[in-house]
Design a protein around this motif. Structure first.
Motif, PDB file in Angstrom:
ATOM      1  N   ARG A 192      -1.375  10.175  14.879  1.00 32.62           N
ATOM      2  CA  ARG A 192      -2.517  10.101  14.300  1.00 32.62           C
ATOM      3  C   ARG A 192      -2.711   8.832  13.400  1.00 32.62           C
ATOM      4  O   ARG A 192      -1.917   8.522  12.668  1.00 32.62           O
ATOM      5  N   THR A 193      -3.835   8.048  13.541  1.00 32.48           N
ATOM      6  CA  THR A 193      -3.806   6.955  12.803  1.00 32.48           C
ATOM      7  C   THR A 193      -4.322   7.048  11.382  1.00 32.48           C
ATOM      8  O   THR A 193      -5.377   7.682  11.232  1.00 32.48           O
ATOM      9  N   LEU A 194      -3.681   6.393  10.510  1.00 32.61           N
ATOM     10  CA  LEU A 194      -3.965   6.685   9.068  1.00 32.61           C
ATOM     11  C   LEU A 194      -4.894   5.646   8.385  1.00 32.61           C
ATOM     12  O   LEU A 194      -5.341   5.861   7.189  1.00 32.61           O
ATOM     13  N   THR A 195      -5.117   4.625   9.073  1.00 29.18           N
ATOM     14  CA  THR A 195      -5.882   3.533   8.613  1.00 29.18           C
ATOM     15  C   THR A 195      -6.748   2.978   9.394  1.00 29.18           C
ATOM     16  O   THR A 195      -6.986   3.389  10.663  1.00 29.18           O
ATOM     17  N   ALA A 196      -7.669   2.027   8.939  1.00 30.84           N
ATOM     18  CA  ALA A 196      -8.742   1.464   9.865  1.00 30.84           C
ATOM     19  C   ALA A 196      -9.006   0.020   9.622  1.00 30.84           C
ATOM     20  O   ALA A 196     -10.168  -0.217   9.434  1.00 30.84           O
ATOM     21  N   PHE A 197      -7.818  -0.728   9.550  1.00 33.54           N
ATOM     22  CA  PHE A 197      -7.924  -2.145   9.232  1.00 33.54           C
ATOM     23  C   PHE A 197      -8.670  -2.856  10.303  1.00 33.54           C
ATOM     24  O   PHE A 197      -9.249  -4.037  10.254  1.00 33.54           O
ATOM     25  N   TRP A 244       0.872  -1.081   0.037  1.00 34.14           N
ATOM     26  CA  TRP A 244       0.091  -0.074   0.093  1.00 34.14           C
ATOM     27  C   TRP A 244       0.978   1.266   0.067  1.00 34.14           C
ATOM     28  O   TRP A 244       1.989   1.276   0.511  1.00 34.14           O
ATOM     29  N   ARG A 245       0.250   2.303  -0.371  1.00 33.39           N
ATOM     30  CA  ARG A 245       1.006   3.602  -0.562  1.00 33.39           C
ATOM     31  C   ARG A 245      -0.151   4.700   0.202  1.00 33.39           C
ATOM     32  O   ARG A 245      -1.264   4.773   0.001  1.00 33.39           O
ATOM     33  N   VAL A 246       0.494   5.737   0.895  1.00 36.16           N
ATOM     34  CA  VAL A 246      -0.184   6.636   1.571  1.00 36.16           C
ATOM     35  C   VAL A 246       0.396   8.108   1.322  1.00 36.16           C
ATOM     36  O   VAL A 246       1.746   8.009   1.858  1.00 36.16           O
ATOM     37  N   ASP A 247      -0.060   9.039   0.806  1.00 39.25           N
ATOM     38  CA  ASP A 247       0.414  10.124   0.588  1.00 39.25           C
ATOM     39  C   ASP A 247       0.426  11.260   1.898  1.00 39.25           C
ATOM     40  O   ASP A 247      -0.849  10.954   2.531  1.00 39.25           O
ATOM     41  N   LEU A 248       1.351  11.509   2.630  1.00 39.28           N
ATOM     42  CA  LEU A 248       1.341  12.575   3.692  1.00 39.28           C
ATOM     43  C   LEU A 248       1.370  13.959   3.280  1.00 39.28           C
ATOM     44  O   LEU A 248       1.753  14.328   2.356  1.00 39.28           O
ATOM     45  N   PRO A 249       0.710  14.641   4.382  1.00 37.53           N
ATOM     46  CA  PRO A 249       0.318  13.964   5.828  1.00 37.53           C
ATOM     47  C   PRO A 249      -1.377  13.519   5.611  1.00 37.53           C
ATOM     48  O   PRO A 249      -1.875  12.658   6.611  1.00 37.53           O
ATOM     49  N   ASP A 250      -2.058  13.819   4.737  1.00 40.48           N
ATOM     50  CA  ASP A 250      -3.504  13.672   4.749  1.00 40.48           C
ATOM     51  C   ASP A 250      -3.935  12.635   3.388  1.00 40.48           C
ATOM     52  O   ASP A 250      -5.593  12.629   3.269  1.00 40.48           O
TER      53      ASP A 250
END
Length: 659
Positions: free
Chosen positions: A390-395, A43-49
């Motif tokens: 801050r939590t970025l996911t909701a697995f 997975w990829r997540v662009d930071l911060p939002d």
């Protein structure tokens, strides 16, 4: 949570972050019952939002590592034969390219500082073994000639005829053809990954001989690769490690740190200025591994020096990252794993604490990302910036929807005044609830605050579960961990019983007249010890237990030192701490569970114990899982994990029925 709900347990692997902190990548994994394997992607997540998005669409993609310029991601995916190979994909997405073609797969890998090459470790089989000759069945292979004190490893099998060697290969170029999928999407189990293209580049082997090599880390200038050789000793086990540097051009090698440093090495990193940092611990005369007090070490011209205090911090949970002039580490204490920054002179700052267990981390551009597990989630990715998390996911949402019982923390004062720390998890309602005493493995391990499927399934079935970290456990200082050295079955036995009684006294909903006990590995040892000395239990489950120290020495992959250190070597000492020596005192109905390919606590440990129970007339049953090893409950085939839960609940339903 029911047995089938293990599919909701999504774990998050060690993350990577771009040097400028603009995005992070990570891999997930979860059991899939229909596919009967763990599945996951990168997975990829662009930071911060940014919103986390799935970057790859293989069946089981994992262990992503960013190239130094953050334009490519190398990760592990199974090839056509299911062997783990390094693949490379553009960081923006696209079609992965297979970069390695190791016969038995890749065990570890690393990018060079300039991103031009990838070093990796792969096992090289002797000619004719392990399918290296088409059509030659394993049963028809030549006999194995063994001359050392080791010959096998749990989860692997024989090791002397397939040493792990270091290779280097040119990193492939890739095209960016973005493939993204929202974090809420779940890949269908029957989806076929796109066809892979094999890079024609040839890997250059940098090591040879009988020694295996663990890990690969490039030096700051990229000219050498650091690795830890592992030679099979001929007479006596020696846990002291050394570090060698291999010239990338194949021109030779040099020793960076010798065994005279007296340390066992867990992990190594190299700072931009060339400083080598280690997670390591002293091993005394070469085999003293009990409650090791893993710490941060720095390697200089005069050798290695410890930076952190062995009693104050326990960094044995991994892992290690460079953070400017300092380092990021993870400290395990009281069932939690917090993230720390340690300076080169030993200064410590907590970056993430509370009710979390940090499983991996990365830093870049002033930001930190960490993979964590929590009481209500098996795995999430957390962003730490400007001192806030801050939590970025909701697995964990799916697991929470299946029903989670949040355990209550408790400390009980033992009869000798010692504080015993643990938890109690109960079903909803007024009770009274029958009670299961759970005992963890190790013994230098611990129960923690993370969502634990074994507890949750029992609570869902109507049982109150009591579990603690008795003396001998990790996370409470070295003295706590070393207190059972050659004294197994003493204060550890007293602690679990005292905690059970204290938990029952503390909550009237727990029915102290209806109790059972179960545990695996060392927990299997202590369960067998408990039922030989305390006959209050309606039933017991002894799983993958360390039950006969005498035969353990010649059958276990750690038998050459584990038993010697924990129970001693004299006949009297071994008998004084052996569950087999007191099996004739057991009257409790006992289910013995074991895995067929368990080389840590070999199957004969279970069969001898079970046979002794049957011979003396104690009610006993034996359940053996084919094809599984010591890691069945954590990494076994999902169907076997569900079948194990079914057997556990069936046993307790017959011997400790709810209601």
């Amino acid at each position: 949570m029911k047995a089938n709900d293990i599919e909701t347990l999504v774990s998050v692997g060690r993350p990577e972050i771009a040097a400028d902190g603009s995005f992070a990548v990570f891999a997930t994994s979860r059991p899939d019952i229909a596919a009967n394997r763990n599945v996951g992607q990168v997975w990829r997540v662009d930071l911060p939002d940014g919103t986390p998005r799935r970057l790859t669409r293989g069946t089981a993609d994992g262990a992503p590592k960013l190239s130094p310029d953050a334009t490519r991601i190398a990760f592990v995916r199974g090839d056509a034969k299911g062997k783990p190979q390094v693949h490379v994909v553009a960081a923006a997405g696209g079609e992965p390219v297979q970069a390695t073609d190791a016969v038995l797969g890749v065990e570890d890998f690393a990018w060079s500082p300039d991103g031009a090459s990838i070093a990796f470790v792969a096992r090289v089989p002797e000619k004719g073994r392990y399918g290296s000759v088409e059509g030659l069945d394993a049963a028809a292979e030549a006999p194995r000639h063994i001359t050392g004190v080791r010959w096998h490893a749990n989860g692997l099998g024989y090791i002397g005829d397939r040493p792990a060697h270091v290779f280097v290969i040119a990193a492939p170029a890739v095209d960016a053809e973005p493939f993204y999928e929202p974090a809420s999407a779940v890949r269908p189990d029957d989806e076929t990954p796109p066809k892979k293209t094999l890079v024609a580049a040839e890997a250059r082997q940098l090591t040879e001989g009988a020694a295996s090599h663990g890990g690969v880390v490039f030096t700051a200038d990229g000219r050498e690769i650091l690795t830890v050789p592992d030679e099979i000793e001929s007479d006596r086990r020696d846990l002291r490690d050394r570090i060698i540097a291999l010239a990338v051009d194949g021109s030779g090698q040099r020793e960076v740190l010798g065994t005279d440093a007296g340390i066992a090495i867990y992990e190594a990193v190299v700072s931009p200025d060339g400083t080598i940092a280690l997670l390591a611990h002293e091993v005394g005369d070469g085999v003293d591994f009990i409650a090791p007090g893993v710490g941060l070490w720095l390697v200089g011209h005069s050798g290695a020096r410890r930076v952190t205090d062995a009693d104050a911090l326990n960094l044995g949970e991994g892992h290690l990252r460079v953070d400017g002039e300092g380092f990021l580490v993870q400290d395990a204490a009281r069932g939690r794993v917090r993230l720390l920054r340690v300076t080169r002179d030993g200064g410590v700052t907590e970056l993430l604490g509370g009710d979390v267990e940090v499983g991996g981390h990365a830093t870049g551009g002033g930001r930190i990302v960490a993979a964590v597990s929590q009481p209500d989630s098996f795995g999430e990715l957390v962003l730490i910036e400007d001192g806030a998390a801050r939590t970025l996911t909701a697995f964990g949402a799916r697991a929470a929807a299946s029903g989670i019982a949040l355990p209550r923390e408790l400390t009980v004062t033992a009869r000798d005044g010692y504080p015993v720390h643990g938890w109690v998890a109960t079903p909803e309602g007024e009770g009274p609830f029958p009670v299961i005493l759970q005992i963890h493995g190790g013994p230098f391990a611990s129960y923690g605050v993370h969502l634990f499927d074994e507890t949750q399934v029992l609570v869902d079935a109507g049982y109150a579960v009591v579990y603690s970290n008795p003396r001998g456990s990790a996370g409470y200082g070295r003295a706590h961990g070393r207190s059972i050295r050659q004294q197994m079955g003493t204060v550890d036995f007293a602690d679990v019983i005292d905690f059970l009684e204290g938990a029952i006294a503390d909550d009237t909903r727990l029915d102290g007249e209806r109790v059972g006990v179960q545990g695996g590995s060392y927990g299997g040892y202590l369960t067998a010890w408990v039922i030989a000395h305390d006959h209050r239990f309606a039933g017991a489950i002894v799983e993958r237990g360390f039950l006969e120290p005498l035969s353990f020495q010649g059958t276990s992959d750690i038998g050459s030192f584990f038993g010697d250190e924990y129970v001693g070597v004299s006949v009297e000492d071994i008998a004084r701490q052996s569950p087999m020596a007191v099996v004739d005192q057991v009257t409790t109905p006992t289910l013995v569970m074991h895995s067929e390919l368990d080389f840590r606590c070999p199957l004969e440990q279970a069969t001898r114990y079970y046979s002794a129970l049957k011979r003396q007339g104690t009610e006993a049953e034996l359940l053996v899982f084919p094809g599984e090893n010591h890691e069945l409950t954590r990494a076994g085939q999902p169907r076997h994990r569900v079948q194990r839960f079914d057997a556990v609940l069936d046993w307790w339903n017959r011997h400790l029925p709810v209601g």
